[in-house]
Design a protein around this motif. Structure first.
Motif, short mmCIF file in Angstrom:
data_model
loop_
_atom_site.label_atom_id
_atom_site.label_comp_id
_atom_site.label_asym_id
_atom_site.label_seq_id
_atom_site.Cartn_x
_atom_site.Cartn_y
_atom_site.Cartn_z
N SER A 438 0.82 -1.21 0.00
CA SER A 438 0.00 0.00 0.00
C SER A 438 0.85 1.27 0.00
N ALA A 439 2.08 1.18 0.53
CA ALA A 439 2.96 2.36 0.52
C ALA A 439 3.45 2.67 -0.89
N TRP A 440 3.77 1.60 -1.62
CA TRP A 440 4.30 1.80 -2.99
C TRP A 440 3.17 1.97 -4.01
N THR A 441 2.10 1.20 -3.88
CA THR A 441 0.94 1.20 -4.79
C THR A 441 1.37 1.28 -6.25
N GLU A 442 1.95 0.20 -6.71
CA GLU A 442 2.48 0.12 -8.07
C GLU A 442 1.46 0.47 -9.13
N TYR A 443 0.19 0.09 -8.93
CA TYR A 443 -0.80 0.20 -10.01
C TYR A 443 -1.73 1.40 -9.87
N ILE A 444 -1.47 2.27 -8.88
CA ILE A 444 -2.24 3.52 -8.76
C ILE A 444 -1.23 4.65 -8.59
N GLU A 445 -1.05 5.44 -9.60
CA GLU A 445 0.04 6.42 -9.62
C GLU A 445 -0.10 7.45 -8.50
N GLU A 446 -1.31 7.92 -8.25
CA GLU A 446 -1.48 9.01 -7.30
C GLU A 446 -1.62 8.54 -5.86
N GLN A 495 -5.82 -5.80 -0.94
CA GLN A 495 -7.12 -6.37 -1.30
C GLN A 495 -6.98 -7.76 -1.88
N ASP A 496 -6.04 -7.92 -2.81
CA ASP A 496 -5.92 -9.19 -3.51
C ASP A 496 -4.64 -9.13 -4.33
N LEU A 497 -4.09 -10.28 -4.66
CA LEU A 497 -2.91 -10.33 -5.52
C LEU A 497 -3.39 -10.39 -6.97
N SER A 498 -3.77 -9.20 -7.49
CA SER A 498 -4.41 -9.14 -8.80
C SER A 498 -3.50 -8.61 -9.89
N GLY A 499 -2.44 -7.87 -9.52
CA GLY A 499 -1.60 -7.25 -10.53
C GLY A 499 -2.26 -6.07 -11.22
N THR A 500 -3.32 -5.54 -10.59
CA THR A 500 -4.03 -4.36 -11.10
C THR A 500 -4.28 -3.40 -9.94
N SER A 501 -4.97 -2.31 -10.24
CA SER A 501 -5.25 -1.31 -9.20
C SER A 501 -6.07 -1.90 -8.06
N SER A 502 -6.80 -2.99 -8.31
CA SER A 502 -7.62 -3.60 -7.25
C SER A 502 -6.77 -4.36 -6.24
N GLN A 503 -5.45 -4.41 -6.46
CA GLN A 503 -4.57 -5.10 -5.50
C GLN A 503 -4.40 -4.31 -4.22
N HIS A 504 -4.32 -2.98 -4.35
CA HIS A 504 -3.89 -2.16 -3.22
C HIS A 504 -5.05 -1.77 -2.31
N ALA A 505 -4.78 -1.76 -1.02
CA ALA A 505 -5.77 -1.32 -0.04
C ALA A 505 -5.70 0.20 0.07
N THR A 506 -6.79 0.85 -0.26
CA THR A 506 -6.91 2.29 -0.10
C THR A 506 -8.17 2.57 0.69
N PHE A 507 -8.31 3.80 1.17
CA PHE A 507 -9.43 4.09 2.06
C PHE A 507 -10.78 4.00 1.36
N ASP A 508 -10.80 4.05 0.04
CA ASP A 508 -12.09 3.92 -0.65
C ASP A 508 -12.31 2.50 -1.16
N SER A 509 -11.48 1.55 -0.70
CA SER A 509 -11.65 0.16 -1.13
C SER A 509 -11.60 -0.73 0.11
N VAL A 510 -12.74 -0.85 0.77
CA VAL A 510 -12.77 -1.56 2.05
C VAL A 510 -13.60 -2.84 1.99
N THR A 511 -13.97 -3.25 0.80
CA THR A 511 -14.88 -4.39 0.69
C THR A 511 -14.15 -5.71 0.49
N ARG A 512 -12.81 -5.67 0.43
CA ARG A 512 -12.02 -6.88 0.24
C ARG A 512 -10.72 -6.77 1.05
N GLY A 513 -10.14 -7.91 1.36
CA GLY A 513 -8.83 -7.92 2.00
C GLY A 513 -8.86 -7.36 3.41
N ASP A 514 -7.67 -6.94 3.88
CA ASP A 514 -7.58 -6.34 5.22
C ASP A 514 -7.28 -4.86 5.08
#
Length: 844
Positions: A438-446, A495-514
Motif C-alpha cells: 500500500s505504501a508503494w501502490t504500483e498500479y495507482i500512480e497518485e 485487497q488481492d494479488l491481482s496485478g491491477t489497481s484492485s490489488q492495493h488497499a486504499t481508504f475507498d476500497s474496504v470491501t475486500r482484504g484487510d
C-alpha cells in the motif's frame, strides 16, 4: 539408547575490537546490555541518553569462549555447532580456523566442526562487524536510498542514509515512530553443540491435512540423517498411550520419511473463548531392528484446522479465519518486541503479555514485521492459552534490495523460520510484510506514500521487480514447500494479488482484504470516523497516550514533566504525537488541571478512541470479522499507541478492551439524533436474553426504565432497538445517562453506560466516592455520577476491572487478584486504595 550428546556454550567474554582488555559477557545478550551491566554506559532509556550511546554501533566487537571436548565426543561421527541467532555480520573462528561468515540475524547457522576440534580446551571466537559501517556504502553503490522512513539516520550520525534495508536484522533496531535507535550486535540466542553417530532425527513436521471432531488425518514428515543404510521402525506416541508405527528403509545421508497417521475423536485445539486449547505431546522415535532407540524427537502441538476464508459475497469478498469449521471474529492487537534489547525479555514477560491477552478476551495477536520472529516462549504461551498468531515476515515500511545474494539470504531465512514455527498450533497466517504494497501502490500512480515519485522509471521498475521476487515468489514458494496447509498473504494491508489497481488497499476500497485505518490520528479525523470506515478485517489502527506517571518518571526529572520539554519530546517518536494528543483531548474533554492529570486523561482519551473503533468493527459483524488495534506493548518507556506500557502496566485502554472484547456485548450507537442498540456475540449458538435500559440523572434518580426480551443471534451482530434520541432522553443531556444491561437468565453478561454528550460537555459534580473492603475485593459507591473511575494500590496485583463508571445508588464490586492466570483465584489484601475519577483531573 541414542548416541547424542548436547551441550550449551557459556563463559563468554567480549571486548571492543581495537581494545586489549576482555570483559565478562552475558550470552544470549548484546554489546549494549553487556556495556550496561558493566556500568560502561548509562541507562539509555533515561532522558535523552539514547543519543549518548550511538557510538556503540560504529565499532566492531569480539566475543570469545573456551570449552572442553572429551575423547567420547571426538569419537562421534558428527559434531555440529549451532548458532541459533547471531546479530548480524559475524566472522566465526574455531581454534584459529575460519568456519563461518554469518550475515543474517534471523538465520540458524549449523557447522560440522569435528575436523577443527582438539581434545581438551577449544577456543571459539566471533568477530562482529559494525552493521552500520558494513552497510554504510551500500546506498552509494546502489545509486539511491531505498525508502525506509522510520530509520532514525540522523540520530545515528549517518545523515540521510537508510541502512536498515540492507541488513537482515530487526528493522526496529534502527528506530521507529515509537522506538529508539539501538543498532545492536552480539549473540542473541543460544550456542549449542551436538555430537552424534549413526542416526539423528533432525526435524519433524506434522502436516495436519484434515482435522475434524471425528478424526485427525496427519502426515508426519520425519527428517532423518544417518551414516549407513538400515531398516528401522518409526514410532509415534502421545501422552495418552496412543501409538502408531511404520517400517522404513533409511539410506545413508539425509532424507524425509513420510508417516501418515489418523487419530480418532481427537481433542481439538480452540482459540480463547471458543473452547479448550488442548495440546498433544508427540514423541517420535527411530527404533532399530533390535528395539534400540537410535534417535528421538519431541514436539507439542494442537490438532486443529485453520484457514483464511476469502469468498465473494454481496459486499465484495470475505476475509476471516475459520477454526475447526467455525468462523472466528478475531479480537486482539499488534505485537512488537517487548524490549529494545530483546535478549532481556524473560519468559515471565511473555507470560504476562499472553495472560493479559487472555484476560482481555483476545483471541489473536499479530506479530508485526518490523521486529523479530519471536522466541519460542511467545508461541508456547499462545499455544497453551489459545491465542492465534498472524505472523509477518520481518519486512516493514520499506523497500528492499533484490540482488542475488540478498534474495538467497532471504530465502534461507524464510526456510529456517517457517520450519522452526510451523508446528505451533497458534500460527494462523503467514504474511509477507507490513504496509509495503500500500505504501508503494504500483498500479495507482497518485496513491501511496509518495515513494514511487522519488525515482526515475528504470529505478521504479527495478525496485518493484525486487519486491515481487521476495513477496510474490520466494516467500509463497517457501511456505508451499514447508508448510502447505497454511495460508499466505503477501502484504498487510491489501485487497488481492491481482496485478491491477484492485490489488492495493486504499481508504475507498474496504470491501475486500484487510485494512489499516489511520485517518483517525495521522489524518486528524474525529473519533467518530472509526465507525464510518470499516473494512472486512481491521488489522491495524491506533491512538496514542502517554504511559502512566510513575513510568514517565523513570525517564523524566521533575523539571522535565511538561508536554513540550526536550525529554518528553524525545520519548515521543511520532513527530506530531504530543500535539495530536492535546488537540484531540481539547475536542473531547475539559482541560486537565495539571500535567499529572494530563497524563491520565490521555489514557482515558485513548481508551475512548479505540473503544469506538472496536465497537464499530464488531457491530458490522459478519461484514467485518477482525479487529487488531495498534499496539499491545512497548519496547521502552514512551508515549505510544500501546495498551500496556514497557513495565507491563495496564493503561485504561487494556481494561476497556477486556470489557469490549467480551464474547457477548451490547453496543449503543448514536448518530446525531438516531440511537441504536446492538447485541454482538461470538457465541456459536443463539441466545435468549433480557435487555434492560434505564435512564438516570447524575444524582442517581431513575427517570425511566424499559425491559425487552431479545434474541441474540449466533456469531454475528443483531440490531435490538432503534429510536430517536428525543424519545429516550428528553431532559438535560449533560446530566443524563442510559445504563443498558443484558441478562441471560439471572446473569448480567454485559452492562454499559451511554452518555448523550461528549464528556467535555457533561456537568460533573464531586462524586465523593467511598470504598470499603468486602470478601475478596472492594465495594465502591458514589453520591454523583462518576466517569472513568481509576483504582490504584501499592500492593502488587491486578484489578479485575478499572476505568469504569459509578451510578449513585448502585454498588460496584471489584476484585484485586494475585495473578492474571485464570487458574489462580487468590486475591491480594489491600490496606489503602487510591480512587480517582474524571472529576479529579479537570480544571474546576
Amino acid at each position: 539408547m541414542t548416541n547424542l550428546t548436547t551441550w550449551q556454550l557459556d563463559n563468554w567474554k567480549f571486548k571492543e575490537a581495537t581494545a586489549e582488555e576482555w570483559y565478562t559477557a552475558t550470552v544470549p545478550g548484546c554489546v549494549h546490555t553487556d556495556l550496561l551491566d558493566l556500568g560502561m554506559i548509562e541507562d539509555p532509556f533515561e532522558g535523552k541518553k539514547e543519543l549518548d550511546v550511538q557510538w556503540v554501533d560504529k565499532r566492531d566487537w569480539e566475543y570469545q569462549t573456551t570449552f572442553e571436548v572429551t575423547e567420547e565426543a571426538l569419537k562421534q561421527e558428527y559434531v555440529v555447532l549451532t548458532f541459533h541467532g547471531l546479530d548480524t555480520y559475524a566472522d566465526v573462528r574455531l581454534n584459529g580456523h575460519s568456519i563461518l561468515k554469518a550475515n543474517n540475524m534471523f538465520r540458524i547457522w549449523k557447522v560440522d566442526i569435528k575436523d577443527y576440534l582438539q581434545l581438551g580446551e577449544n577456543t571459539l571466537h566471533i568477530y562482529f562487524h559494525s552493521a552500520v559501517q558494513y552497510d554504510l556504502d551500500k546506498p552509494d553503490q546502489l545509486g539511491y536510498n531505498l525508502p525506509a522512513d522510520n530509520d532514525h539516520s540522523e540520530d545515528g550520525g549517518v545523515g540521510e542514509k537508510k541502512l536498515s534495508v540492507f541488513a537482515r536484522k530487526a528493522p526496529y533496531h534502527y528506530g521507529w515512530d515509537w522506538g529508539p535507535r539501538f543498532v545492536t550486535a552480539g549473540i542473541w540466542k543460544d550456542v549449542t553443540i551436538e555430537a552424534w553417530s549413526d542416526v539423528k532425527v533432525q526435524d519433524v513436521y506434522l502436516e495436519q491435512q484434515h482435522i475434524t471432531e471425528e478424526k485427525a488425518e496427519v502426515l508426519a514428515h520425519v527428517e532423518v540423517e544417518t551414516t549407513e543404510a538400515q531398516q528401522v521402525t518409526i514410532k509415534i506416541t502421545d501422552q495418552y498411550g496412543w501409538e502408531h508405527t511404520q517400517q522404513a528403509t533409511l539410506e545413508a545421508g539425509q532424507q524425509v520419511i513420510d508417516v501418515p497417521f489418523t487419530k480418532e475423536s481427537p481433542r481439538l485445539w480452540w482459540s480463547n473463548g471458543l473452547g479448550a486449547a488442548h495440546l498433544y505431546q508427540f514423541h517420535v522415535e527411530v527404533v532399530s531392528s533390535t528395539d534400540q532407540v537410535l534417535s528421538d524427537y519431541q514436539l507439542t502441538t494442537g490438532l486443529r484446522s485453520i484457514k483464511l476464508v476469502r469468498k465473494a459475497d454481496e459486499a465484495g469478498e470475505s476475509f476471516y479465519f475459520e477454526l475447526n469449521g467455525i468462523p472466528v471474529f478475531a479480537k486482539g492487537a499488534n505485537h512488537i518486541p517487548n524490549d529494545s534489547f530483546e535478549t532481556r525479555i524473560s519468559k515471565e514477560d511473555y507470560r504476562h503479555e499472553i495472560l493479559t491477552a487472555v484476560d482481555s478476551n483476545m483471541n489473536m495477536l499479530r506479530i508485526w514485521g518490523g521486529g523479530i520472529y519471536e522466541y519460542e516462549a511467545f508461541y508456547e504461551y499462545c499455544d497453551q492459552y489459545g491465542i492465534l498468531v498472524w505472523q509477518d515476515f520481518m519486512f516493514a515500511c520499506s523497500m528492499y534490495p533484490g540482488d542475488e545474494a540478498f534474495l538467497a539470504n532471504v530465502k534461507q531465512e524464510a526456510m529456517d523460520q517457517v520450519k522452526r514455527l510451523r508446528n505451533y498450533a497458534c500460527i494462523a497466517l503467514w504474511c509477507g510484510n507490513n504496509e509495503m504494497d500500500s505504501a508503494w501502490t504500483e498500479y495507482i500512480e497518485e496513491a501511496g506514500w509518495g515513494w514511487k515519485q522519488r525515482y526515475n522509471e528504470e529505478q521504479r521498475q527495478a525496485i518493484w521487480q525486487d519486491y515481487e521476487q521476495v513477496f510474490h515468489q520466494i516467500l509463497p514458494e517457501v511456505i508451499d514447500q514447508n508448510d502447505p496447509v497454511k495460508d499466505y498473504w503477501p502484504s498487510s494491508p491489501m485487497q488481492d494479488l491481482s496485478g491491477t489497481s484492485s490489488q492495493h488497499a486504499t481508504f475507498d476500497s474496504v470491501t475486500r482484504g484487510d485494512m489499516h485505518y489511520w485517518d483517525v490520528w495521522h489524518g486528524q479525523q474525529p473519533l467518530e470516523a472509526y465507525k464510518q470506515n470499516v473494512g472486512r478485517f481491521m488489522s491495524e489502527y491506533g491512538f496514542q497516550s502517554f504511559p502512566e506517571e510513575r513510568t514517565v518518571r523513570t525517564y523524566a526529572q521533575e523539571q522535565e514533566m511538561a508536554l513540550e520539554s526536550d525529554v518528553m519530546l524525545h520519548h515521543q517518536k511520532n513527530g506530531a504525537g504530543n500535539r495530536l494528543i492535546k488537540t484531540y483531548m481539547d475536542s473531547y474533554y475539559q482541560e486537565p488541571k495539571d500535567f499529572s492529570s494530563f497524563l491520565h486523561v490521555s489514557h482515558i482519551l485513548q481508551a475512548e478512541a479505540i473503544k469506538q473503533a472496536v465497537e464499530g468493527h464488531r457491530l458490522h459483524m459478519p461484514y467485518c470479522m477482525g479487529t487488531l488495534y495498534w499496539q499491545m506493548n512497548d519496547c521502552w518507556p514512551v508515549a505510544s499507541w500501546s495498551s500496556m506500557d514497557y513495565y507491563g502496566r495496564w493503561k485504561a485502554l487494556q481494561f476497556t478492551m477486556k470489557d469490549r472484547f467480551k464474547p457477548t456485548v451490547i453496543i449503543a450507537d448514536q448518530k446525531e439524533e438516531q440511537f441504536t442498540i446492538y447485541a454482538v456475540s461470538d457465541v456459536i449458538k443463539q441466545q435468549e436474553a433480557t435487555l434492560i435500559y434505564s435512564l438516570y440523572d447524575f444524582n442517581g434518580s431513575l427517570l425511566d426504565q424499559q425491559h425487552q426480551q431479545v434474541t441474540i443471534e449466533a456469531n454475528t451482530s443483531s440490531k435490538l432497538i432503534e429510536e430517536d434520541v428525543a424519545n429516550i432522553a428528553s431532559g438535560d443531556r449533560s446530566q443524563t445517562l442510559l445504563r443498558c444491561e443484558l441478562l441471560i437468565g439471572d446473569t448480567v453478561v454485559d452492562s454499559i453506560d451511554h452518555l448523550f454528550e461528549k464528556t467535555k460537555h457533561l456537568n460533573l459534580q464531586n462524586p465523593h466516592i467511598k470504598w470499603e473492603l468486602a470478601d475478596d475485593g472492594f465495594v465502591l459507591t458514589a453520591t454523583s455520577y462518576a466517569t472513568n473511575v481509576w483504582l490504584q494500590a501499592e500492593e502488587t496485583g491486578f484489578f479485575e476491572d478499572n476505568n469504569f463508571n459509578l451510578v449513585p445508588g448502585i454498588k460496584k464490586f471489584v476484585r484485586y487478584c494475585q495473578s492474571l492466570d485464570p487458574e489462580v483465584t487468590d486475591t491480594v489484601p489491600v490496606k489503602q486504595l487510591q480512587v480517582t475519577s474524571m472529576y479529579d483531573y479537570i480544571t474546576k
